[in-house]
Design a protein around this motif. Structure first.
Motif, PDB file in Angstrom:
ATOM      1  N   UNK A 269       0.817  -1.209   0.000  1.00 27.27           N
ATOM      2  CA  UNK A 269       0.000   0.000   0.000  1.00 27.27           C
ATOM      3  C   UNK A 269       0.853   1.261   0.000  1.00 27.27           C
ATOM      4  N   UNK A 270       1.941   1.230   0.752  1.00 20.55           N
ATOM      5  CA  UNK A 270       2.787   2.418   0.862  1.00 20.55           C
ATOM      6  C   UNK A 270       3.755   2.484  -0.317  1.00 20.55           C
ATOM      7  N   UNK A 271       4.089   3.671  -0.756  1.00 26.91           N
ATOM      8  CA  UNK A 271       5.106   3.780  -1.800  1.00 26.91           C
ATOM      9  C   UNK A 271       6.470   3.373  -1.253  1.00 26.91           C
ATOM     10  N   UNK A 272       7.378   3.056  -2.147  1.00 23.67           N
ATOM     11  CA  UNK A 272       8.743   2.743  -1.695  1.00 23.67           C
ATOM     12  C   UNK A 272       9.548   4.020  -1.500  1.00 23.67           C
ATOM     13  N   UNK A 273       9.167   5.071  -2.229  1.00 18.53           N
ATOM     14  CA  UNK A 273       9.843   6.361  -2.111  1.00 18.53           C
ATOM     15  C   UNK A 273       8.815   7.467  -2.284  1.00 18.53           C
ATOM     16  N   UNK A 274       9.095   8.600  -1.672  1.00 23.78           N
ATOM     17  CA  UNK A 274       8.333   9.824  -1.966  1.00 23.78           C
ATOM     18  C   UNK A 274       9.342  10.876  -2.416  1.00 23.78           C
ATOM     19  N   UNK A 275       9.033  11.483  -3.553  1.00 21.43           N
ATOM     20  CA  UNK A 275       9.953  12.431  -4.179  1.00 21.43           C
ATOM     21  C   UNK A 275       9.368  13.841  -4.133  1.00 21.43           C
ATOM     22  N   UNK A 276      10.246  14.811  -4.143  1.00 20.15           N
ATOM     23  CA  UNK A 276       9.835  16.214  -4.260  1.00 20.15           C
ATOM     24  C   UNK A 276      10.358  16.715  -5.609  1.00 20.15           C
ATOM     25  N   UNK A 277       9.434  17.085  -6.475  1.00 19.14           N
ATOM     26  CA  UNK A 277       9.808  17.387  -7.861  1.00 19.14           C
ATOM     27  C   UNK A 277       9.225  18.723  -8.319  1.00 19.14           C
TER      28      UNK A 277
ATOM     29  N   UNK B 265      14.097  -0.825  -7.990  1.00 22.10           N
ATOM     30  CA  UNK B 265      13.652  -1.730  -6.928  1.00 22.10           C
ATOM     31  C   UNK B 265      13.921  -3.147  -7.391  1.00 22.10           C
ATOM     32  N   UNK B 266      14.691  -3.874  -6.608  1.00 25.50           N
ATOM     33  CA  UNK B 266      15.000  -5.258  -6.975  1.00 25.50           C
ATOM     34  C   UNK B 266      13.832  -6.169  -6.596  1.00 25.50           C
ATOM     35  N   UNK B 267      13.889  -7.371  -7.103  1.00 23.93           N
ATOM     36  CA  UNK B 267      12.828  -8.342  -6.807  1.00 23.93           C
ATOM     37  C   UNK B 267      12.752  -8.658  -5.318  1.00 23.93           C
TER      38      UNK B 267
ATOM     39  N   UNK C 120      18.792  13.383  -4.135  1.00 25.23           N
ATOM     40  CA  UNK C 120      18.432  14.773  -3.839  1.00 25.23           C
ATOM     41  C   UNK C 120      16.930  15.007  -3.903  1.00 25.23           C
ATOM     42  N   UNK C 121      16.212  14.123  -4.553  1.00 22.31           N
ATOM     43  CA  UNK C 121      14.766  14.294  -4.701  1.00 22.31           C
ATOM     44  C   UNK C 121      13.972  13.478  -3.682  1.00 22.31           C
ATOM     45  N   UNK C 122      14.632  12.616  -2.940  1.00 21.14           N
ATOM     46  CA  UNK C 122      13.924  11.707  -2.031  1.00 21.14           C
ATOM     47  C   UNK C 122      13.659  12.404  -0.706  1.00 21.14           C
ATOM     48  N   UNK C 123      12.388  12.465  -0.324  1.00 20.56           N
ATOM     49  CA  UNK C 123      12.034  13.038   0.983  1.00 20.56           C
ATOM     50  C   UNK C 123      11.602  11.971   1.977  1.00 20.56           C
ATOM     51  N   UNK C 124      11.335  10.792   1.495  1.00 17.40           N
ATOM     52  CA  UNK C 124      10.915   9.695   2.376  1.00 17.40           C
ATOM     53  C   UNK C 124      11.168   8.393   1.652  1.00 17.40           C
ATOM     54  N   UNK C 125      11.584   7.388   2.410  1.00 12.77           N
ATOM     55  CA  UNK C 125      11.674   6.044   1.852  1.00 12.77           C
ATOM     56  C   UNK C 125      11.107   5.055   2.842  1.00 12.77           C
ATOM     57  N   UNK C 126      10.646   3.947   2.336  1.00 10.50           N
ATOM     58  CA  UNK C 126       9.844   3.034   3.138  1.00 10.50           C
ATOM     59  C   UNK C 126      10.611   2.401   4.277  1.00 10.50           C
ATOM     60  N   UNK C 127      11.937   2.374   4.207  1.00  9.01           N
ATOM     61  CA  UNK C 127      12.702   1.775   5.282  1.00  9.01           C
ATOM     62  C   UNK C 127      13.255   2.828   6.225  1.00  9.01           C
TER      63      UNK C 127
END
Lengths: 131, 348
Positions: B238-246, B326-328, B340-347
């Motif tokens: 359900x959650x994204x793996x990354x959230x970007x600011x663009x 994203x790997x398998x 530089x664009x990543x503001x959140x990641x799932x881990x």
């Protein structure tokens, strides 16, 4: 002194002489090992130690009485050691049973205090799979 | 899109103000305009933030240009492309949209050293890749769709000669010759449609969004400053793996999440490696590329995907791409420029 008494004394006097002659023969042979052993002796298999760890005495072997006493004491000590090890294992198990709930409680406390994963922030859109 | 569909999707009609969503900051004065419809096998959303007086007109123009590209480049219904594919050894009069798409595909073929090659149509058809599998009208019940068309062990002929289509512009219009081999323009066609739609929306407000599934362009401001774009979990979470600011960026994702099925007794997906003519991207589940142009972002995301998990970083850094993958097994990697664009990641 009777004739019998004199005969008994003579026999007793012959005993040390016989023993001395025997000892002298043995000593003479011990001084000549090369001549006594023409070939190397065959290797003698060493019997394995018993699983119980007790002293092993090959059948037919006569031990020195002192060595036999030491071996007996060793067996007693080994038995005592086994008893102590069993008691220690039992005590450790009891301690583990007592500590398990405490460990679980500590883990639970750690989990409660660990920071929860930061939830995903709101997004305006999500990139999915291109066709 | 019908009014009922708009209601089901919670999207207003073109020109109607978009309702703010829970968790969002208030939309700046002027609100936004949104149009949502289905095209090119995807749900398409066009948004203008802080719309100016020409916003509605720009939205209509953007939608029209998407329809125009799809009508020219689709292979799922009769089109100029299907006509050219039916007789690839002849010259065909084609609309400018198809001629442009083939020229851009040819440039992509050269730039990627053949990793991008639209001559995989026969493979996709043999595996049963139809409109439903391509994300058509909600007919796909599950990510895996059983079809039995290609017996196990049967190999399709390899492409062993360079792709050299011919495109000519004459006084009577554009002409195309496919040099004997049918093509599929699915991915790059969508990228070109998004490019044209974004141009139509440029200047229509303080910001704009063209979202066609895996192909996105964001311009200027979003509803709350920079655009916040989630990267879908290819494993279906359900959650994204990354959230970007663009801002002022194109974003393309190649993923097997929605386009995997079983052909015969083999699991396959739509990202065919033209060099092996088999499903490519060993060990990878998705690749996302950021760049100035959506068509090229699409080309590079697909090409990087085909590099596979073992080589994706080397290829991305070698081409100086802004990319994440994203790997398998769920592990996420990215180039330094992407971080530089990543503001959140799932881990986190």
């Amino acid at each position: 002194m009777t004739t019998d008494s004199r005969r008994a004394l003579a026999v007793l006097a012959l005993v040390p002489m016989t023993a001395g002659a025997f000892a002298g023969t043995v000593a003479w042979a011990a001084d000549r090992p090369v001549q006594a052993a023409a070939t190397d002796p065959a290797p003698v298999a060493v019997p394995p130690a018993s699983a119980a760890g007790g002293s092993t005495v090959p059948s037919g072997t006569t031990l020195d009485p002192g060595a036999a006493a030491v071996a007996e004491q060793l067996d007693v000590l080994r038995a005592r050691l086994a008893t102590l090890q069993a008691e220690l294992a039992a005590q450790s198990e009891q301690a583990a049973q007592v500590q398990a709930p405490q460990a679980r409680a500590a883990t639970s406390r750690a989990q409660r205090t660990a920071p929860a994963p930061r939830p995903a922030p709101p997004v305006d859109t999500t990139t999915r799979a291109s066709g | 899109m019908t009014a009922a569909n708009r209601a089901a999707l919670g999207t207003p009609a073109a020109g109607a103000p978009a309702e703010p969503r829970a968790g969002d900051d208030p939309v700046p004065p002027g609100g936004s305009r949104t149009d949502a419809f289905r095209a090119m096998g995807s749900e398409v959303t066009l948004t203008v933030v802080g719309p100016g007086p020409a916003a509605d007109e720009a939205l209509a123009a953007a939608r029209a240009t998407i329809d125009q590209v799809e009508a020219a480049c689709t292979r799922f219904r009769p089109s100029p492309l299907t006509a050219a594919n039916a007789d690839p050894d002849a010259w065909h009069a084609v609309p400018a949209a198809l001629a442009t798409a083939v020229l851009e595909a040819r440039r992509s073929y050269e730039a990627t050293g053949g990793a991008f090659d639209p001559r995989v149509l026969d493979v996709l058809l043999a595996w049963g890749h139809d409109e439903a599998l391509a994300g058509g009208p909600a007919a796909v019940p599950a990510p895996v769709w059983p079809v039995t068309l290609l017996p196990s062990g049967v190999r399709l002929p390899a492409v062993d000669r360079p792709w050299q289509p011919r495109v000519r512009r004459r006084s009577d219009g554009w002409w195309l010759h496919l040099a004997g081999q049918p093509i599929d323009l699915g991915g790059i066609g969508k990228g070109l449609a998004v490019r044209a739609a974004a141009e139509a929306l440029r200047g229509a407000g303080r910001g704009a969004l063209v979202d066609a599934g895996g192909d996105i362009v964001v311009l200027g401001d979003g509803p709350a400053g920079d655009w916040r774009v989630g990267v879908e979990d290819p494993a279906g979470g359900d959650a994204p793996v990354l959230v970007l600011r663009l801002r002022d960026t194109a974003c393309a994702t190649s993923s097997v999440h929605r386009h995997s099925w079983v052909a015969g007794d083999r699991p396959v997906h739509h990202l065919v490696d033209p060099r092996t003519r088999r499903p490519g991207g060993e060990g990878l589940a998705a690749v996302t590329v950021l760049g100035p142009d959506p068509a090229w972002a699409e080309v590079w995301s697909k090409s990087l995907f085909l590099a596979g998990a073992a080589h994706v970083r080397r290829h991305a850094e070698g081409a100086d791409l802004c990319a994440a993958w994203v790997r398998r097994d769920g592990a996420v990697g990215m180039t330094e420029s992407f971080t530089e664009h990543v503001t959140w990641r799932n881990d986190d």
